[in-house]
Design a protein around this motif. Structure first.
Motif, PDB file in Angstrom:
ATOM      1  N   VAL A   1       8.040  41.728  -2.003  1.00  0.00           N
ATOM      2  CA  VAL A   1       7.444  40.394  -1.917  1.00  0.00           C
ATOM      3  C   VAL A   1       6.515  40.365  -0.705  1.00  0.00           C
ATOM      4  CG1 VAL A   1       7.898  37.940  -1.578  1.00  0.00           C
ATOM      5  CG2 VAL A   1       9.427  39.315  -3.025  1.00  0.00           C
ATOM      6  N   PHE A   2       5.267  39.940  -0.934  1.00  0.00           N
ATOM      7  CA  PHE A   2       4.292  39.901   0.161  1.00  0.00           C
ATOM      8  C   PHE A   2       3.273  38.792  -0.090  1.00  0.00           C
ATOM      9  CE2 PHE A   2       2.698  42.817  -3.023  1.00  0.00           C
ATOM     10  CZ  PHE A   2       1.369  42.479  -3.151  1.00  0.00           C
ATOM     11  N   ASP A   3       2.516  38.481   0.955  1.00  0.00           N
ATOM     12  CA  ASP A   3       1.506  37.429   0.898  1.00  0.00           C
ATOM     13  C   ASP A   3       0.182  38.034   0.410  1.00  0.00           C
ATOM     14  OD1 ASP A   3      -0.154  35.273   1.202  1.00  0.00           O
ATOM     15  OD2 ASP A   3      -0.101  35.271   3.407  1.00  0.00           O
ATOM     16  N   ILE A   4      -0.277  37.621  -0.766  1.00  0.00           N
ATOM     17  CA  ILE A   4      -1.504  38.170  -1.338  1.00  0.00           C
ATOM     18  C   ILE A   4      -2.734  37.723  -0.547  1.00  0.00           C
ATOM     19  CG2 ILE A   4      -1.780  36.278  -2.985  1.00  0.00           C
ATOM     20  CD1 ILE A   4      -2.613  40.004  -3.591  1.00  0.00           C
ATOM     21  N   VAL A   5      -2.664  36.546   0.074  1.00  0.00           N
ATOM     22  CA  VAL A   5      -3.786  36.058   0.885  1.00  0.00           C
ATOM     23  C   VAL A   5      -4.000  36.980   2.080  1.00  0.00           C
ATOM     24  CG1 VAL A   5      -4.670  34.141   2.275  1.00  0.00           C
ATOM     25  CG2 VAL A   5      -3.387  33.680   0.170  1.00  0.00           C
ATOM     26  N   GLU A   6      -2.918  37.329   2.739  1.00  0.00           N
ATOM     27  CA  GLU A   6      -3.005  38.226   3.886  1.00  0.00           C
ATOM     28  C   GLU A   6      -3.545  39.592   3.461  1.00  0.00           C
ATOM     29  OE1 GLU A   6      -0.071  40.378   7.183  1.00  0.00           O
ATOM     30  OE2 GLU A   6       0.754  39.018   5.669  1.00  0.00           O
ATOM     31  N   LEU A   7      -3.125  40.075   2.298  1.00  0.00           N
ATOM     32  CA  LEU A   7      -3.586  41.369   1.811  1.00  0.00           C
ATOM     33  C   LEU A   7      -5.091  41.356   1.539  1.00  0.00           C
ATOM     34  CD1 LEU A   7      -2.667  44.216   1.007  1.00  0.00           C
ATOM     35  CD2 LEU A   7      -2.393  43.380  -1.330  1.00  0.00           C
ATOM     36  N   VAL A   8      -5.590  40.265   0.962  1.00  0.00           N
ATOM     37  CA  VAL A   8      -7.030  40.154   0.702  1.00  0.00           C
ATOM     38  C   VAL A   8      -7.803  40.158   2.018  1.00  0.00           C
ATOM     39  CG1 VAL A   8      -8.858  38.688  -0.243  1.00  0.00           C
ATOM     40  CG2 VAL A   8      -6.707  38.968  -1.508  1.00  0.00           C
ATOM     41  N   LYS A   9      -7.272  39.458   3.019  1.00  0.00           N
ATOM     42  CA  LYS A   9      -7.929  39.448   4.329  1.00  0.00           C
ATOM     43  C   LYS A   9      -7.997  40.852   4.921  1.00  0.00           C
ATOM     44  CE  LYS A   9      -6.652  34.680   5.568  1.00  0.00           C
ATOM     45  NZ  LYS A   9      -5.841  33.827   6.482  1.00  0.00           N
ATOM     46  N   ASN A  10      -6.913  41.611   4.753  1.00  0.00           N
ATOM     47  CA  ASN A  10      -6.905  42.991   5.248  1.00  0.00           C
ATOM     48  C   ASN A  10      -7.965  43.844   4.547  1.00  0.00           C
ATOM     49  OD1 ASN A  10      -4.775  42.349   6.929  1.00  0.00           O
ATOM     50  ND2 ASN A  10      -3.206  43.153   5.543  1.00  0.00           N
ATOM     51  N   VAL A  11      -8.120  43.628   3.248  1.00  0.00           N
ATOM     52  CA  VAL A  11      -9.134  44.365   2.489  1.00  0.00           C
ATOM     53  C   VAL A  11     -10.527  43.981   2.959  1.00  0.00           C
ATOM     54  CG1 VAL A  11     -10.146  44.694   0.193  1.00  0.00           C
ATOM     55  CG2 VAL A  11      -7.654  44.687   0.471  1.00  0.00           C
ATOM     56  N   PHE A  12     -10.747  42.684   3.224  1.00  0.00           N
ATOM     57  CA  PHE A  12     -12.047  42.237   3.741  1.00  0.00           C
ATOM     58  C   PHE A  12     -12.370  42.922   5.069  1.00  0.00           C
ATOM     59  CE2 PHE A  12     -12.298  37.857   1.432  1.00  0.00           C
ATOM     60  CZ  PHE A  12     -12.617  38.527   0.260  1.00  0.00           C
ATOM     61  N   GLU A  13     -11.380  42.995   5.953  1.00  0.00           N
ATOM     62  CA  GLU A  13     -11.592  43.635   7.250  1.00  0.00           C
ATOM     63  C   GLU A  13     -11.886  45.128   7.074  1.00  0.00           C
ATOM     64  OE1 GLU A  13      -8.193  42.853   9.629  1.00  0.00           O
ATOM     65  OE2 GLU A  13      -8.554  40.691   9.781  1.00  0.00           O
ATOM     66  N   MET A  14     -11.197  45.757   6.126  1.00  0.00           N
ATOM     67  CA  MET A  14     -11.367  47.179   5.877  1.00  0.00           C
ATOM     68  C   MET A  14     -12.783  47.493   5.381  1.00  0.00           C
ATOM     69  SD  MET A  14      -9.124  49.510   3.233  1.00  0.00           S
ATOM     70  CE  MET A  14      -7.659  48.575   3.696  1.00  0.00           C
ATOM     71  N   LEU A  15     -13.347  46.583   4.582  1.00  0.00           N
ATOM     72  CA  LEU A  15     -14.647  46.836   3.955  1.00  0.00           C
ATOM     73  C   LEU A  15     -15.783  46.052   4.610  1.00  0.00           C
ATOM     74  CD1 LEU A  15     -13.447  46.741   0.228  1.00  0.00           C
ATOM     75  CD2 LEU A  15     -13.855  48.759   1.639  1.00  0.00           C
ATOM     76  N   GLU A  16     -15.511  45.483   5.764  1.00  0.00           N
ATOM     77  CA  GLU A  16     -16.518  44.653   6.441  1.00  0.00           C
ATOM     78  C   GLU A  16     -17.780  45.452   6.776  1.00  0.00           C
ATOM     79  OE1 GLU A  16     -16.826  41.587  10.265  1.00  0.00           O
ATOM     80  OE2 GLU A  16     -15.036  42.828   9.965  1.00  0.00           O
ATOM     81  N   MET A  17     -17.610  46.666   7.287  1.00  0.00           N
ATOM     82  CA  MET A  17     -18.757  47.495   7.650  1.00  0.00           C
ATOM     83  C   MET A  17     -19.578  47.879   6.420  1.00  0.00           C
ATOM     84  SD  MET A  17     -18.898  47.810  10.900  1.00  0.00           S
ATOM     85  CE  MET A  17     -20.009  49.209  11.053  1.00  0.00           C
ATOM     86  N   LYS A  18     -18.900  48.222   5.347  1.00  0.00           N
ATOM     87  CA  LYS A  18     -19.591  48.598   4.111  1.00  0.00           C
ATOM     88  C   LYS A  18     -20.385  47.420   3.549  1.00  0.00           C
ATOM     89  CE  LYS A  18     -18.688  50.978  -0.280  1.00  0.00           C
ATOM     90  NZ  LYS A  18     -19.364  52.229   0.096  1.00  0.00           N
ATOM     91  N   ALA A  19     -19.801  46.220   3.640  1.00  0.00           N
ATOM     92  CA  ALA A  19     -20.495  45.028   3.138  1.00  0.00           C
ATOM     93  C   ALA A  19     -21.698  44.676   4.008  1.00  0.00           C
ATOM     94  CB  ALA A  19     -19.523  43.851   3.077  1.00  0.00           C
ATOM     95  N   SER A  20     -21.587  44.920   5.300  1.00  0.00           N
ATOM     96  CA  SER A  20     -22.678  44.560   6.213  1.00  0.00           C
ATOM     97  C   SER A  20     -23.925  45.395   5.965  1.00  0.00           C
ATOM     98  CB  SER A  20     -22.220  44.729   7.665  1.00  0.00           C
ATOM     99  OG  SER A  20     -21.933  46.092   7.963  1.00  0.00           O
TER     100      SER A  20
END
Length: 365
Positions: free
Chosen positions: A195-214
């Motif tokens: 059981v985990f928080d999907i919102v937190e997981l999405v935020k982690n993915v955003f941080e992981m791919l922030e450089m690629k998106a920029s």
């Protein structure tokens, strides 16, 4: 096809009646022309003739038809001869016609399915060959150049070795992803459900791919502010892999200065749906049914503007299906795409431990 048919006496009844009427009439005229027989002769002759005719038609003619029908079944290999011999073949040919028509329809569908599968198999082998030979030939070319004397130039040597290393890395990605898909298909890859928080997981993915998106000035965002956590029950690591693949896919084909948006909605009582939407190139409707196939490319030229193994969406589909969930795609060419998948909702874990609670381990069958 069934081995036993509904037995019919209609043909024998009607045929025997016609034969009996004709023979009785003929015999009656013949007898009355010679003498006047007793009253019971004609009815007795009628009854005996009818039963004899019925027996001959129902059993002898049926046996005659049986032999030929059995040969048809043997030729079509629909049924085993042993099972045929145990049951009577009806004289009602309508049943046989229906069964043969059904056999023909089934075989036609089977042949069409085999043709489609053969087409997909050829495309898959061609795609695998293309995906493997491109980095392999690249590595081979750089190594051969170095062996021919380019290794004496330090700058050129390092440059070629770095490019060869990237080619080897690409091969590694392809083999690793193929291995994962195979394990998912045969059920050898276990799911560590928690059981985990999907919102937190999405935020982690955003941080992981922030450089690629920029690099393409693409904005990674939610559709709204999620102040409260949304708990789901799934394999956290695999769902993160799903989100990464979907977001990376949106970045690959997204517009410069575009947007990739993630939304989380309640679907039904015990399900949530996570949507990844972009305003990129979009996909034509003709490609959507095959979008999750291994190595399937919308761009038939065979060129790739971005790296990757070409197995991302196929892995996403297998992971979601391993959770017994559904994945959907909606897209319009030159407008954008939306990938969405469902997950099981869960109650918030107890606050005794900061880490998510691992509930069970399931096989990804």
């Amino acid at each position: 096809m069934e081995s036993k048919f509904k037995k019919s006496y209609r043909f024998a009844f009607r045929t025997s009646l016609l034969i009996t009427l004709f023979v009785t009439l003929l015999v009656g005229v013949f007898l009355y022309s010679l003498m006047t027989p007793p009253w019971w002769v004609i009815p007795s002759f009628f009854i005996s003739t009818y039963f004899f005719s019925f027996f001959v038609v129902q059993f002898r003619v049926q046996r005659f038809i049986y032999r030929r029908v059995k040969k048809i079944y043997d030729d079509l290999t629909l049924l085993e001869s042993a099972s045929i011999s145990k049951g009577a073949i009806t004289t009602d040919m309508r049943t046989l016609t229906q069964e043969i028509d059904k056999f023909a329809r089934d075989k036609k569908i089977e042949i069409e399915t085999l043709k489609v599968r053969e087409k997909y198999r050829k495309e898959f082998l061609g795609n695998v060959s293309h995906e493997l030979k491109t980095p392999l030939f690249t590595v081979q070319g750089y190594i051969e150049t170095l062996l021919d004397g380019a290794d004496k130039d330090k700058k050129l040597r390092r440059k070629y070795l770095e490019r060869a290393s990237k080619g080897i890395e690409r091969l590694g990605y392809i083999i690793k992803d193929l291995d994962m898909i195979t394990k998912l298909e045969v059920g050898d890859l276990s799911l560590k459900t928690e059981v985990f928080d999907i919102v937190e997981l999405v935020k982690n993915v955003f941080e992981m791919l922030e450089m690629k998106a920029s690099k393409k000035k693409i904005t990674l965002t939610f559709d709204m502010d999620y102040d409260q956590p949304v708990y789901v029950r799934a394999d956290r690591e695999r769902i993160q892999q799903v989100l990464v693949n979907l977001v990376v896919n949106s970045l690959k084909y997204g517009r410069v200065k575009g947007t990739t948006e993630v939304s989380i909605e309640n679907l039904i009582k015990n399900k949530v749906i996570i949507r990844v939407t972009d305003n990129g190139e979009g996909i034509s409707a003709e490609h959507l049914p095959r979008l999750f196939e291994r190595f399937y490319r919308v761009d038939k030229s065979g060129s790739r503007k971005e790296g990757g193994s070409g197995l991302g969406l196929s892995i996403v589909k297998h992971i979601i299906e391993a959770h017994d969930e559904k994945i959907y795609v909606e897209s319009e060419f030159d407008v954008g795409s939306e990938f969405s998948f469902t997950l099981e909702k869960a109650r918030a874990p107890k606050k005794k431990s900061e880490n998510p609670v691992v509930e069970k381990t399931e096989s990804a069958s």
